[in-house]
Design a protein around this motif. Structure first.
Motif, PDB file in Angstrom:
ATOM      1  N   GLY A 177     -27.300  15.342  52.652  1.00  0.00           N
ATOM      2  CA  GLY A 177     -28.875  14.199  52.416  1.00  0.00           C
ATOM      3  C   GLY A 177     -29.840  14.057  51.127  1.00  0.00           C
ATOM      4  N   GLY A 178     -28.229  13.232  50.125  1.00  0.00           N
ATOM      5  CA  GLY A 178     -30.006  12.941  49.192  1.00  0.00           C
ATOM      6  C   GLY A 178     -30.072  11.465  49.170  1.00  0.00           C
ATOM      7  N   GLN A 179     -30.332  10.808  48.031  1.00  0.00           N
ATOM      8  CA  GLN A 179     -31.080   9.573  48.399  1.00  0.00           C
ATOM      9  C   GLN A 179     -30.343   8.844  47.404  1.00  0.00           C
ATOM     10  OE1 GLN A 179     -33.790   8.142  49.827  1.00  0.00           O
ATOM     11  NE2 GLN A 179     -34.350  10.154  50.736  1.00  0.00           N
ATOM     12  N   VAL A 180     -30.005   7.489  47.545  1.00  0.00           N
ATOM     13  CA  VAL A 180     -29.095   6.510  46.989  1.00  0.00           C
ATOM     14  C   VAL A 180     -29.385   5.034  46.752  1.00  0.00           C
ATOM     15  CG1 VAL A 180     -26.594   5.759  46.315  1.00  0.00           C
ATOM     16  CG2 VAL A 180     -27.320   7.842  47.607  1.00  0.00           C
ATOM     17  N   LEU A 181     -29.731   4.709  45.433  1.00  0.00           N
ATOM     18  CA  LEU A 181     -29.930   3.545  44.913  1.00  0.00           C
ATOM     19  C   LEU A 181     -29.191   2.735  44.400  1.00  0.00           C
ATOM     20  CD1 LEU A 181     -33.086   1.294  44.952  1.00  0.00           C
ATOM     21  CD2 LEU A 181     -33.449   2.561  42.874  1.00  0.00           C
ATOM     22  N   GLY A 182     -28.937   1.203  44.413  1.00  0.00           N
ATOM     23  CA  GLY A 182     -28.300   0.146  44.370  1.00  0.00           C
ATOM     24  C   GLY A 182     -28.605  -1.263  44.063  1.00  0.00           C
ATOM     25  N   ILE A 183     -28.496  -1.188  42.870  1.00  0.00           N
ATOM     26  CA  ILE A 183     -29.242  -2.246  41.828  1.00  0.00           C
ATOM     27  C   ILE A 183     -29.089  -4.097  41.399  1.00  0.00           C
ATOM     28  CG2 ILE A 183     -31.249  -3.074  40.129  1.00  0.00           C
ATOM     29  CD1 ILE A 183     -32.541   0.665  39.908  1.00  0.00           C
ATOM     30  N   CYS A 184     -28.597  -4.618  42.435  1.00  0.00           N
ATOM     31  CA  CYS A 184     -28.133  -5.853  41.904  1.00  0.00           C
ATOM     32  C   CYS A 184     -26.337  -5.526  42.495  1.00  0.00           C
ATOM     33  CB  CYS A 184     -28.133  -5.819  40.220  1.00  0.00           C
ATOM     34  SG  CYS A 184     -28.158  -7.808  39.925  1.00  0.00           S
ATOM     35  N   GLY A 185     -25.574  -5.948  41.448  1.00  0.00           N
ATOM     36  CA  GLY A 185     -24.805  -5.300  41.105  1.00  0.00           C
ATOM     37  C   GLY A 185     -23.932  -3.749  41.950  1.00  0.00           C
ATOM     38  N   GLY A 186     -25.075  -2.889  42.091  1.00  0.00           N
ATOM     39  CA  GLY A 186     -24.862  -1.578  42.123  1.00  0.00           C
ATOM     40  C   GLY A 186     -24.666  -1.421  43.757  1.00  0.00           C
ATOM     41  N   TYR A 187     -25.681  -2.562  44.061  1.00  0.00           N
ATOM     42  CA  TYR A 187     -26.464  -3.024  45.854  1.00  0.00           C
ATOM     43  C   TYR A 187     -25.011  -3.155  46.775  1.00  0.00           C
ATOM     44  CZ  TYR A 187     -28.922  -5.749  49.497  1.00  0.00           C
ATOM     45  OH  TYR A 187     -28.711  -6.310  50.194  1.00  0.00           O
ATOM     46  N   GLN A 188     -24.573  -4.833  45.766  1.00  0.00           N
ATOM     47  CA  GLN A 188     -22.948  -5.185  46.701  1.00  0.00           C
ATOM     48  C   GLN A 188     -22.252  -3.817  46.504  1.00  0.00           C
ATOM     49  OE1 GLN A 188     -22.472  -7.761  43.395  1.00  0.00           O
ATOM     50  NE2 GLN A 188     -24.101  -9.415  44.349  1.00  0.00           N
ATOM     51  N   MET A 189     -22.444  -3.169  45.252  1.00  0.00           N
ATOM     52  CA  MET A 189     -21.221  -2.361  45.928  1.00  0.00           C
ATOM     53  C   MET A 189     -21.004  -1.238  47.393  1.00  0.00           C
ATOM     54  SD  MET A 189     -20.522  -0.625  41.766  1.00  0.00           S
ATOM     55  CE  MET A 189     -20.018  -1.370  40.522  1.00  0.00           C
ATOM     56  N   LEU A 190     -22.683  -0.915  47.117  1.00  0.00           N
ATOM     57  CA  LEU A 190     -23.094  -0.400  49.093  1.00  0.00           C
ATOM     58  C   LEU A 190     -22.476  -0.388  50.060  1.00  0.00           C
ATOM     59  CD1 LEU A 190     -26.561   1.271  47.697  1.00  0.00           C
ATOM     60  CD2 LEU A 190     -24.870   2.674  47.718  1.00  0.00           C
ATOM     61  N   GLY A 191     -22.659  -1.525  50.072  1.00  0.00           N
ATOM     62  CA  GLY A 191     -22.019  -2.465  51.289  1.00  0.00           C
ATOM     63  C   GLY A 191     -20.978  -2.109  51.436  1.00  0.00           C
ATOM     64  N   ARG A 192     -20.306  -2.818  52.936  1.00  0.00           N
ATOM     65  CA  ARG A 192     -18.723  -2.733  53.457  1.00  0.00           C
ATOM     66  C   ARG A 192     -17.753  -3.576  52.250  1.00  0.00           C
ATOM     67  NH1 ARG A 192     -21.749  -4.509  58.248  1.00  0.00           N
ATOM     68  NH2 ARG A 192     -20.362  -6.516  57.907  1.00  0.00           N
ATOM     69  N   THR A 193     -18.272  -4.931  52.641  1.00  0.00           N
ATOM     70  CA  THR A 193     -17.320  -5.458  51.490  1.00  0.00           C
ATOM     71  C   THR A 193     -17.539  -6.816  49.979  1.00  0.00           C
ATOM     72  OG1 THR A 193     -17.367  -7.389  52.892  1.00  0.00           O
ATOM     73  CG2 THR A 193     -15.482  -6.208  53.661  1.00  0.00           C
ATOM     74  N   ILE A 194     -16.982  -6.776  49.381  1.00  0.00           N
ATOM     75  CA  ILE A 194     -17.348  -7.988  48.507  1.00  0.00           C
ATOM     76  C   ILE A 194     -16.401  -8.687  48.090  1.00  0.00           C
ATOM     77  CG2 ILE A 194     -18.796  -8.644  45.715  1.00  0.00           C
ATOM     78  CD1 ILE A 194     -18.825  -5.377  45.550  1.00  0.00           C
ATOM     79  N   ALA A 195     -16.771 -10.162  48.617  1.00  0.00           N
ATOM     80  CA  ALA A 195     -16.178 -11.161  48.187  1.00  0.00           C
ATOM     81  C   ALA A 195     -16.158 -12.184  47.130  1.00  0.00           C
ATOM     82  CB  ALA A 195     -15.942 -12.109  49.820  1.00  0.00           C
ATOM     83  N   ASP A 196     -15.044 -12.643  46.397  1.00  0.00           N
ATOM     84  CA  ASP A 196     -15.416 -13.486  45.741  1.00  0.00           C
ATOM     85  C   ASP A 196     -14.365 -14.544  45.818  1.00  0.00           C
ATOM     86  OD1 ASP A 196     -15.698 -14.328  42.994  1.00  0.00           O
ATOM     87  OD2 ASP A 196     -15.038 -13.152  41.800  1.00  0.00           O
ATOM     88  N   PRO A 197     -14.439 -15.408  46.690  1.00  0.00           N
ATOM     89  CA  PRO A 197     -13.521 -16.078  47.279  1.00  0.00           C
ATOM     90  C   PRO A 197     -12.831 -17.327  45.720  1.00  0.00           C
ATOM     91  CG  PRO A 197     -15.811 -16.950  48.309  1.00  0.00           C
ATOM     92  CD  PRO A 197     -15.516 -15.348  47.013  1.00  0.00           C
ATOM     93  N   ASP A 198     -13.830 -17.323  45.076  1.00  0.00           N
ATOM     94  CA  ASP A 198     -14.085 -18.069  44.099  1.00  0.00           C
ATOM     95  C   ASP A 198     -12.888 -18.036  42.777  1.00  0.00           C
ATOM     96  OD1 ASP A 198     -14.738 -20.821  45.705  1.00  0.00           O
ATOM     97  OD2 ASP A 198     -16.789 -19.930  45.275  1.00  0.00           O
ATOM     98  N   GLY A 199     -13.352 -17.090  42.488  1.00  0.00           N
ATOM     99  CA  GLY A 199     -13.154 -16.287  41.638  1.00  0.00           C
ATOM    100  C   GLY A 199     -14.226 -15.602  40.640  1.00  0.00           C
ATOM    101  N   ILE A 200     -15.124 -15.933  41.006  1.00  0.00           N
ATOM    102  CA  ILE A 200     -16.645 -15.656  39.777  1.00  0.00           C
ATOM    103  C   ILE A 200     -16.990 -15.309  38.265  1.00  0.00           C
ATOM    104  CG2 ILE A 200     -18.481 -16.401  39.880  1.00  0.00           C
ATOM    105  CD1 ILE A 200     -17.800 -18.418  41.189  1.00  0.00           C
ATOM    106  N   GLU A 201     -15.523 -14.070  38.983  1.00  0.00           N
ATOM    107  CA  GLU A 201     -15.544 -12.689  37.882  1.00  0.00           C
ATOM    108  C   GLU A 201     -14.160 -12.580  37.618  1.00  0.00           C
ATOM    109  OE1 GLU A 201     -18.457  -9.839  39.754  1.00  0.00           O
ATOM    110  OE2 GLU A 201     -20.354 -10.205  38.999  1.00  0.00           O
ATOM    111  N   GLY A 202     -13.834 -12.306  38.368  1.00  0.00           N
ATOM    112  CA  GLY A 202     -11.776 -12.242  37.984  1.00  0.00           C
ATOM    113  C   GLY A 202     -11.010 -13.492  39.126  1.00  0.00           C
ATOM    114  N   ALA A 203      -9.578 -12.300  39.340  1.00  0.00           N
ATOM    115  CA  ALA A 203      -9.037 -12.962  40.643  1.00  0.00           C
ATOM    116  C   ALA A 203      -9.781 -12.463  41.614  1.00  0.00           C
ATOM    117  CB  ALA A 203      -7.830 -12.064  40.787  1.00  0.00           C
ATOM    118  N   PRO A 204      -9.912 -14.076  42.530  1.00  0.00           N
ATOM    119  CA  PRO A 204     -10.002 -14.555  43.916  1.00  0.00           C
ATOM    120  C   PRO A 204     -10.311 -13.160  44.962  1.00  0.00           C
ATOM    121  CG  PRO A 204      -9.510 -16.373  42.932  1.00  0.00           C
ATOM    122  CD  PRO A 204      -8.581 -15.494  42.151  1.00  0.00           C
ATOM    123  N   GLY A 205     -10.757 -12.588  45.568  1.00  0.00           N
ATOM    124  CA  GLY A 205     -10.521 -11.511  47.132  1.00  0.00           C
ATOM    125  C   GLY A 205     -11.971 -11.030  46.770  1.00  0.00           C
ATOM    126  N   THR A 206     -11.005  -9.761  47.945  1.00  0.00           N
ATOM    127  CA  THR A 206     -11.783  -9.088  48.908  1.00  0.00           C
ATOM    128  C   THR A 206     -11.850  -7.879  48.509  1.00  0.00           C
ATOM    129  OG1 THR A 206     -12.572 -10.731  50.019  1.00  0.00           O
ATOM    130  CG2 THR A 206     -13.456  -8.581  51.277  1.00  0.00           C
TER     131      THR A 206
END
Length: 477
Positions: free
Chosen positions: A321-350
């Motif tokens: 029953g706890g609350q969770v808040l994601g800010i920016c990158g934390g928001y992205q982590m809370l979702g189903r997937t994070i795709a980086d097709p162009d390798g912006i932050e490292g090796a391309p992938g999902t």
């Protein structure tokens, strides 16, 4: 220009305090740092980003922050690489070796930014980076003596007496650097002193005799420094456990945590116990709220989050029953997937996200940088924040927006209302919104922004009392 005998000697604070002191004297003053390395950044009035310390110094100067104040910003993404931001815009991601080999080419832009600022003010206060004695990095240097030489700026060398060995570190700097660099140092300064200053009178005399330049200070320890936004991760050691309030907030310390000053207003609340959870330590079971902070390398930090078992802790917190808040990158982590097709932050992938929000993120090269005024959807209260991210997040949960920015929905909220994500940094500086989020744990009289202003004024008064600022001004050229 204020250089240090090492990192974290208090250069940023000294410059901020002098900016406010000189502004209070009626001078037009601006801060400048030729090269900074930090994942704590701020959005500028001209649509770019600079280091958080320079934004605070601009505020102390009573000026809008602009990209000219920090023309080169390095934002670490990996152990041996960083995003290179020039005049507020991402130019490339480079390995440390490649950057050190190429950085000299940026000097014309750095010097041009300095002269752009200087043309509009009475005085520019320049902050160096790291240690002035890093002779191994002197070639093509932008941050310290390389810039001082190119711009012909006199130098004040700052030493930190709190960590010990200050006499050796100050005098030793003169001994190891090139004679022409030593000749640029027109004075030294002793910072962070605790105790009876008369006991260090002979130390001041010794430093003055050995360096043949004036020695300012000692400047006593400024106890309220922690009330101001921090520049870099060195400040995180003070975040590990804060406060004894009844409302507990757990925040995983991600390896590439970014813009963690989002947490500062929460730390200032007397009713809040904020815990920055270190690797190998579980998120507290009694946490009322878990915040996933911003990240400079979202997919990599998501891997680290799982390696520490924090994903299990967060999901257990949510089931209870706890609350969770994601800010920016934390928001992205809370979702189903994070795709980086162009390798912006490292090796391309999902990467598979935590799945607590029904959204998906696709990273893209274009960085979104803008200051925004928003309305929190649930409470109807105003939020002042800024966007600083790469990527687009979409999905069913965005239909339940976290905030409204003009005519656009921002962020997402889960169907049960206990998980939320937003790209808005700085949202907790809004007193009424923070009070709504914390409920009874919020202090009735905490005015966060007014507190920052009061602290800057107190810092200026502190320096006026313990430094001969007129003598410092006489060194300027």
């Amino acid at each position: 220009m204020f250089m240090g005998t090492g990192s974290d000697v208090g250069k940023s604070l000294i410059v901020a305090g002098l900016c406010r002191a000189l502004a209070n004297r009626g001078l037009r003053v601006a801060p400048f740092k030729p090269q900074n390395m930090s994942n704590n950044a701020a959005v500028t009035a001209d649509g770019g980003e600079i280091g958080r310390a320079q934004a605070l110094q601009a505020r102390a100067s009573r000026r809008e922050p602009v990209t000219a104040m920090n023309p080169v910003l390095l934002k670490p993404e990996q152990e041996t690489g960083a995003q290179v931001v020039v005049r507020g815009q991402r130019r490339a991601s480079m390995s440390a070796r490649s950057y050190w080999a190429e950085r000299g080419k940026l000097m014309p832009e750095v010097v041009a930014a300095f002269h752009e600022l200087a043309a509009d003010v009475d005085i520019v206060l320049v902050e160096g980076a790291g240690s002035a004695s890093e002779v191994n990095l002197r070639g093509n240097d932008l941050a310290n003596f390389g810039f001082a030489e190119a711009a012909k700026v006199p130098v004040v060398l700052v030493g930190d007496i709190h960590r010990g060995g200050v006499i050796a570190s100050v005098v030793g700097t003169f001994a190891v650097i090139a004679p022409e660099d030593a000749a640029r140092i027109k004075a030294t300064m002793i910072n962070k002193f605790q105790g009876d200053p008369s006991l260090f009178a002979s130390g001041v005399a010794f430093i003055r005799e050995r360096t043949d330049v004036p020695c300012f200070g000692p400047v006593p320890w400024f106890a309220d420094a922690g009330r101001l936004p921090a520049e870099d991760v060195l400040a995180l050691e003070d975040y590990t456990a804060n406060g004894k309030g009844s409302y507990t907030i757990g925040v995983p310390r991600l390896p590439r945590i970014a813009n963690f000053d989002d947490l500062d207003p929460l730390r200032a609340e007397p009713g809040v116990r904020l815990i920055l959870v270190t690797p190998g330590t579980p998120i507290p079971r009694d946490a009322d709220l878990v915040i996933l902070p911003g990240s400079k390398a979202t997919r990599s930090d998501l891997d680290a989050l799982r390696a520490n078992g924090w994903d299990t802790d967060i999901k257990a917190h949510h089931r209870a029953g706890g609350q969770v808040l994601g800010i920016c990158g934390g928001y992205q982590m809370l979702g189903r997937t994070i795709a980086d097709p162009d390798g912006i932050e490292g090796a391309p992938g999902t990467s598979e996200g935590l799945g607590l929000l029904d959204v998906e993120t696709v990273l893209s090269p274009a960085k979104q940088l803008r200051v925004e005024n928003a309305i929190h959807r649930q409470s109807g209260l105003p939020i002042a924040g800024y966007h600083m991210h790469m990527g687009v997040t979409s999905g069913p949960d965005t239909a339940r927006a976290f905030a409204q920015v003009g005519d656009k929905a921002e962020g997402a909220v889960s169907a049960n209302g206990r998980v939320a994500g937003t790209y808005l940094h700085g949202l907790f500086t809004a007193d009424d919104f923070r009070g709504f989020m914390l409920g009874d744990a919020a202090g009735p009289d905490l005015a966060y922004e007014a507190g920052i202003e009061a602290t800057l004024d107190a810092l200026a008064a502190h320096l006026e009392a313990h430094l001969d600022i007129d003598a410092l001004l006489a060194l300027a050229e």
